[in-house]
Scaffold this active site. Sequence first.
Site, PDB file in Angstrom:
ATOM      1  N   SER A 208       1.021  -1.136   0.238  1.00 38.89           N
ATOM      2  CA  SER A 208       0.375  -0.099   0.004  1.00 38.89           C
ATOM      3  C   SER A 208       0.700   1.095  -0.249  1.00 38.89           C
ATOM      4  O   SER A 208       0.630   2.425  -0.273  1.00 38.89           O
ATOM      5  CB  SER A 208      -0.635  -0.100   1.146  1.00 38.89           C
ATOM      6  N   ARG A 212       0.026   3.426  -3.216  1.00 37.83           N
ATOM      7  CA  ARG A 212      -0.598   4.947  -2.838  1.00 37.83           C
ATOM      8  C   ARG A 212       0.093   6.167  -3.814  1.00 37.83           C
ATOM      9  O   ARG A 212      -0.326   6.482  -4.298  1.00 37.83           O
ATOM     10  CB  ARG A 212      -0.406   5.205  -0.929  1.00 37.83           C
ATOM     11  N   ASN A 216      -0.803   7.960  -7.516  1.00 39.74           N
ATOM     12  CA  ASN A 216      -1.294   9.151  -7.511  1.00 39.74           C
ATOM     13  C   ASN A 216      -0.614   9.910  -8.433  1.00 39.74           C
ATOM     14  O   ASN A 216      -1.089  11.223  -9.696  1.00 39.74           O
ATOM     15  CB  ASN A 216      -1.276  10.236  -6.008  1.00 39.74           C
TER      16      ASN A 216
END
Length: 279
Positions: A208, A212, A216
Amino acid sequence: MTSPTVETAAEHAPTAGEYIQHHLHHLTAGHQSFVVDFHVWNLDTIFWSIFAGVLGCLIMWLAARRATSGVPGRFQAFVEMIVEMVEDQSKAIIHGDRSFIAPLALTVFVWVLLMNSLDFLPVDLFSSLFHLLGVEHLFPTHRVVPTADLNGTMGIALGVLAVVLFYNLKVKGVGGWIHELFAAPFGIWLAPANFLLNLIEYAARTVSLGMRLFGNMYAGELLFLLIALLGSMATAFGFIGHVVAGSIWAIFHILIVVLQAFIFMMLTLVYIGQAHESH
């Protein structure tokens, strides 16, 4: 009347899909034959990661060299503001010796911030430069933003995992950490379940953390490519849309670039802080 040269150029001009696919391909060493292939290196990601790291070290070195005890200049004040912010966050999360952790968090923040900031370079800058220099055959594809490459972000996340494991062993000892793996959180009587749960937790946090940042920055890069396509429209709407949309997204992307670097640093501190705690 349209000249044959213009018609030929128009015929060979890439479509929107081909344009985006071309800009999303890396300059690689080798051909990838599987989803995970350690024989293939993304050379552009490696180069720009090292470039951002060296630039970050140079900025910190210049700040330390020019530091004065009197009234600080704007550059020194800006760097001191970042250092104090990182120190305050590490102090709030880590209870104990922070002589290595605070500089580590500062390094992570500055490095990720600089890698993210490469997204502000024009998407066609290097392809145009390579074409101008006549070396486009050496660089048929090239991506600049290392954090828009899952290999790059997962590499940093694995580095954070290594630091977390190191502090688990340093703080708790080998025996204490192994006991925690099998005894927390449900007690030693459920050792297999505890061990599986802890392994999943370590894996989930690492994945994660890398996903993440990648998600983005990849989305931001893709939006810049879509906005660049507006500029290729030979209409007033295309030009105005390119300028307006590009300006708005660039301003908003500043927040994303800084926020993602801050979140990555904070999660790094949180995971290291958890290594200092015992269940």
